[in-house]
Scaffold this motif. Structure first.
Motif, mmCIF file in Angstrom:
data_model
loop_
_atom_site.group_PDB
_atom_site.id
_atom_site.type_symbol
_atom_site.label_atom_id
_atom_site.label_comp_id
_atom_site.label_asym_id
_atom_site.label_seq_id
_atom_site.Cartn_x
_atom_site.Cartn_y
_atom_site.Cartn_z
ATOM 1 N N LEU A 71 0.841 -1.196 0.000
ATOM 2 C CA LEU A 71 0.000 0.000 0.000
ATOM 3 C C LEU A 71 0.877 1.246 0.000
ATOM 4 O O LEU A 71 1.438 1.620 1.016
ATOM 5 N N PHE A 73 1.016 5.157 -0.125
ATOM 6 C CA PHE A 73 0.103 6.268 0.099
ATOM 7 C C PHE A 73 0.658 7.539 -0.525
ATOM 8 O O PHE A 73 0.270 8.641 -0.147
ATOM 9 N N ARG A 121 12.308 -0.990 2.519
ATOM 10 C CA ARG A 121 13.019 -1.408 3.730
ATOM 11 C C ARG A 121 12.083 -1.494 4.920
ATOM 12 O O ARG A 121 12.440 -2.057 5.948
ATOM 13 N N ARG A 122 10.896 -0.898 4.817
ATOM 14 C CA ARG A 122 9.897 -1.029 5.873
ATOM 15 C C ARG A 122 8.672 -1.741 5.311
ATOM 16 O O ARG A 122 8.452 -1.750 4.115
ATOM 17 N N GLY A 124 4.316 -2.990 5.646
ATOM 18 C CA GLY A 124 2.959 -2.695 6.133
ATOM 19 C C GLY A 124 2.673 -1.212 6.249
ATOM 20 O O GLY A 124 2.897 -0.451 5.318
ATOM 21 N N ILE A 125 2.158 -0.808 7.433
ATOM 22 C CA ILE A 125 1.787 0.588 7.604
ATOM 23 C C ILE A 125 2.994 1.509 7.559
ATOM 24 O O ILE A 125 2.890 2.636 7.130
ATOM 25 N N TYR A 126 4.158 1.011 8.006
ATOM 26 C CA TYR A 126 5.365 1.838 7.913
ATOM 27 C C TYR A 126 5.653 2.170 6.457
ATOM 28 O O TYR A 126 5.980 3.294 6.119
ATOM 29 N N ALA A 128 3.524 2.389 4.072
ATOM 30 C CA ALA A 128 2.545 3.392 3.644
ATOM 31 C C ALA A 128 2.957 4.789 4.103
ATOM 32 O O ALA A 128 2.907 5.753 3.340
ATOM 33 N N MET A 129 3.407 4.898 5.366
ATOM 34 C CA MET A 129 3.785 6.212 5.887
ATOM 35 C C MET A 129 5.020 6.764 5.189
ATOM 36 O O MET A 129 5.118 7.957 4.919
ATOM 37 N N VAL A 130 5.983 5.860 4.903
ATOM 38 C CA VAL A 130 7.210 6.304 4.243
ATOM 39 C C VAL A 130 6.908 6.825 2.849
ATOM 40 O O VAL A 130 7.371 7.907 2.453
ATOM 41 N N LEU A 132 4.139 8.016 1.787
ATOM 42 C CA LEU A 132 3.403 9.270 1.943
ATOM 43 C C LEU A 132 4.355 10.432 2.226
ATOM 44 O O LEU A 132 4.251 11.512 1.632
ATOM 45 N N ALA A 133 5.328 10.189 3.110
ATOM 46 C CA ALA A 133 6.270 11.248 3.463
ATOM 47 C C ALA A 133 7.122 11.652 2.255
ATOM 48 O O ALA A 133 7.362 12.835 2.018
ATOM 49 N N PHE A 134 7.550 10.656 1.478
ATOM 50 C CA PHE A 134 8.328 10.979 0.274
ATOM 51 C C PHE A 134 7.506 11.815 -0.698
ATOM 52 O O PHE A 134 7.999 12.752 -1.319
ATOM 53 N N GLY A 258 -4.752 9.672 -1.965
ATOM 54 C CA GLY A 258 -5.909 9.070 -1.312
ATOM 55 C C GLY A 258 -6.977 8.694 -2.321
ATOM 56 O O GLY A 258 -7.604 7.644 -2.214
ATOM 57 N N VAL A 261 -6.263 5.455 -4.074
ATOM 58 C CA VAL A 261 -6.530 4.323 -3.186
ATOM 59 C C VAL A 261 -8.030 4.038 -3.169
ATOM 60 O O VAL A 261 -8.470 2.891 -3.264
ATOM 61 N N LEU B 101 -3.633 -2.550 7.303
ATOM 62 C CA LEU B 101 -3.815 -1.505 6.298
ATOM 63 C C LEU B 101 -5.258 -1.013 6.258
ATOM 64 O O LEU B 101 -5.512 0.146 5.959
ATOM 65 N N PHE B 108 -8.362 7.127 7.543
ATOM 66 C CA PHE B 108 -8.204 8.131 6.493
ATOM 67 C C PHE B 108 -9.575 8.627 6.023
ATOM 68 O O PHE B 108 -9.792 9.836 5.878
ATOM 69 N N ILE B 232 1.460 14.694 8.353
ATOM 70 C CA ILE B 232 2.382 13.942 7.510
ATOM 71 C C ILE B 232 3.812 14.124 7.997
ATOM 72 O O ILE B 232 4.614 13.190 7.998
ATOM 73 N N PHE B 276 11.941 15.131 5.971
ATOM 74 C CA PHE B 276 11.821 14.012 5.041
ATOM 75 C C PHE B 276 13.197 13.530 4.584
ATOM 76 O O PHE B 276 13.413 12.337 4.363
#
Lengths: 327, 295
Positions: A71, A73, A121-122, A124-126, A128-130, A132-134, A258, A261, B101, B108, B232, B276
């Motif tokens: 996933l 994000f 490198r991460r 599941g949800i990690y 997804a968060m990574v 999203l941050a990128f 979003g 998704v 997920l 969300f 974020i 970031f």
């Protein structure tokens, strides 16, 4: 996505799947193509082209989520950055539309390679968060970089002449150009899913530890599908920039991530036709509800909640369950 | 006065102070996320909206009922926390047996609904919220001027962070909580009401977000999208810190705020992305995060 999203393969183990293309898929693809060839004579072509661009975007995203089980994000990053690059290439460098789209796609692929290599490198949800941050990093870059035009975006992008021959400022050639890109993209995704590579992806999604113990370089597969998905999302974004003659911050903002998704979830993740249906439903809804302002966001949020709570297979997933055929 | 590499010390300390304030918000919010993630295994994407709700409840208390800042600091987290409890009972509860997920996607969706409703009602332009009289004025520290309202934010979030850390790491309730994250079935077998513990934890995490929102109300303007971009950055903070430890999220939160402030002094264009960039570097070197356990 542990098991339960795999509703399609669950009822009947389809051993023939890797060998041949199921006949009903050929029928459905033919019907889809025939419908889309006739459609611009019945429906507004610009609306149809918007649907096609988002359907390709959602299908590219589904390649990663539905088949890779990853996933992301932050897919707006690839979609939006490609639209900026292709708009810039067409307007400032004066490239022909096919080269402009190609350069946008290429940049999205490179971006996908860099971000994907870090993000896998991460899990599941990690993960997804990574991602999203990128994507947010790309958003701030787009906000500040001189070539993106800041809040205004890149406007009045010339559509140009395809291969120097077909004038894309006329609606018919433009529509069929977009249709060709869409269909080629969908067929490519279909081919990837049903290749040995796609089979390994499914195996990784269902049981990563087992895939590792079978000797597959899991991370290499994940990265490959990430880059493919980013590149195809880029293709969709670049095409959209040429069609609408505009690249703007909306395309890189995380609400766009979003939205894709939502399209995939609503249509049915891990199905071939689901993302196309999901994209068509969401784009139609946005078009008709545009005058209601923020209600669109509220309704989209409600669809998210309902889809997650009651409707996890999505529209096409439910139909596939009824007809007992993988769609 | 001395000068630091061509930067006047007033500007340097001013930015460091701003950084520390941002860091306070990062710390409280990532702490809330960590508390919720610890027991529910859900990334609470609604956290940004709940932070915004905290600020709005404070604003409504003042404008509709005439209840001031100090009471709002107590009442707003309580209200929003109760709302969180209702959300957990109605929606989130149904997803525990599914892949994590889906929790992310559900929260969300809820965030979209809440933000959408407030945009519809109040528009996106900010509403002013005046600080109470007690927080006006400031101290002259010699090398810089420290406004009381800013000092209060840093102090309040430090107290809340320390309090949360103390309860979780040093008390019996915290011990139950930590045990329940390891093995809910076993803890349930000892006669502890684990579902109640989970609901209460979610409510508490949400209340933390709302508390941060009340703290933010007098400093920034109150508006429906105030949580959108902040959350974020907080996710990035969480990835850097590693989510494994409560202390980790507090230290990373304050630390990254300071780093951001420093960047704003030496390279202003980079201040929005520095977190970031650090996240990318941390992922390369230590994928589990600075304080995280390898999973």
């Amino acid at each position: 996505m542990a098991g339960n999203s795999d509703v399609v393969a669950a009822p009947v183990p389809n051993l023939r799947e890797p060998i041949g293309i199921p006949r009903h898929h050929i029928v459905l693809f033919s019907l889809l193509l025939a419908g889309l060839v006739v459609a611009p004579f019945v429906l507004y072509p610009v609306f149809l082209m918007k649907v096609l661009c988002f359907a390709l975007f959602a299908a590219a995203f589904n390649l990663l989520l539905g088949y890779g089980g990853l996933l992301s994000f932050g897919h707006a990053a690839y979609f939006g950055m490609a639209s900026y690059v292709s708009a810039h290439a067409a307007k400032i460098w004066g490239l022909t539309p096919e080269l402009a789209i190609l350069s946008g796609t290429l940049v999205a692929a490179v971006l996908g390679l860099v971000f994907g290599a870090l993000a896998i490198r991460r899990q599941g949800i990690y993960f997804a968060m990574v991602t999203l941050a990128f994507a947010q990093m790309v958003y701030f870059f787009s906000l500040q970089a001189p070539f993106t035009g800041g809040e205004d975006g890149i406007q009045a992008v010339p559509r140009g002449h395809l291969f120097g021959l077909f004038d894309l400022s006329r609606p018919e050639p433009l529509y069929f150009f977009v249709l060709a890109i869409f269909f080629a993209g969908i067929l490519l995704i279909y081919r990837i899913i049903h290749s040995p590579f796609g089979q390994v992806l499914k195996a990784i999604r269902q049981n990563e530890a087992r895939a590792v113990s079978l000797g597959y370089h899991v991370n290499r597969y994940k990265l490959t599908v990430f880059v493919l998905s980013a590149a195809l999302s880029g293709l969709a974004g670049a095409t959209k920039a040429i069609v609408f003659q505009l690249a703007s911050l909306t395309d890189v903002y995380w609400a766009m991530s979003g939205e894709v998704v939502l399209m995939t979830l609503l249509g049915g993740m891990g199905t071939v036709f689901g993302p196309l249906v999901g994209a068509a439903v969401i784009v139609t809804m946005q078009n008709y509800l545009a005058s209601f302002g923020d209600w669109v966001t509220i309704i989209q949020g409600a669809i998210f909640v309902i889809a997650v709570l009651l409707f996890r297979e999505g529209i096409v997933g439910v139909i596939a369950k009824w007809t007992k055929k993988p769609l | 006065m001395f000068e630091l590499i061509g930067i006047p010390p007033q500007a340097l300390f001013g930015q460091l102070l701003l950084g520390l304030i941002n860091g306070s918000f990062y710390a409280v919010l990532s702490l809330g996320l960590a508390v919720i993630f610890g027991l529910l295994n859900i990334i609470n994407f609604t956290h940004g909206a709940q932070y915004m709700l905290g600020a709005f409840v404070a604003w409504m208390l003042l404008n509709y009922l005439g209840i001031g800042y100090w009471w709002a600091l107590l009442l707003a987290p309580l209200t929003v926390g109760l709302l969180g409890v209702v959300m957990e009972r109605l929606f989130i509860r149904r997803l525990y047996h599914l892949d994590h997920l889906y929790g992310l996607l559900l929260t969300f969706g809820l965030a979209l609904i809440i933000t959408g409703i407030f945009k519809q009602q109040f528009g996106v332009s900010g509403l002013p919220y005046s600080a109470p009289a007690l927080l006006s004025g400031g101290y002259n520290l010699g090398f810089m001027y420290l406004p009381v309202s800013r000092a209060w934010v840093i102090l309040a979030s430090a107290i809340v962070c320390f309090g949360t850390w103390f309860v979780i790491e040093k008390t019996r309730l915290g011990a139950y909580l930590r045990a329940a994250t390891e093995n809910p079935t076993l803890v349930g077998a000892f006669g502890i009401n684990v579902p109640l513990l989970i609901t209460a934890t979610y409510g508490f995490g949400v209340a933390l977000a709302a508390f941060a929102g009340v703290l933010a109300a007098p400093i920034y303007s109150v508006n429906p999208i105030m949580g959108e971009n902040l959350i974020i950055v907080v996710f990035a903070v969480v990835v850097i810190g590693g989510m494994g430890s409560i202390l980790g999220s507090i230290i990373t939160g304050f630390g990254l705020g300071l780093v951001e402030g420093l960047t704003r002094v030496f390279y202003p264009e980079g201040s929005a992305v520095v977190v970031f960039v650090i996240m990318a570097i941390v992922l390369l070197v230590k994928p589990a995060g600075l304080f995280g356990r390898e999973i």
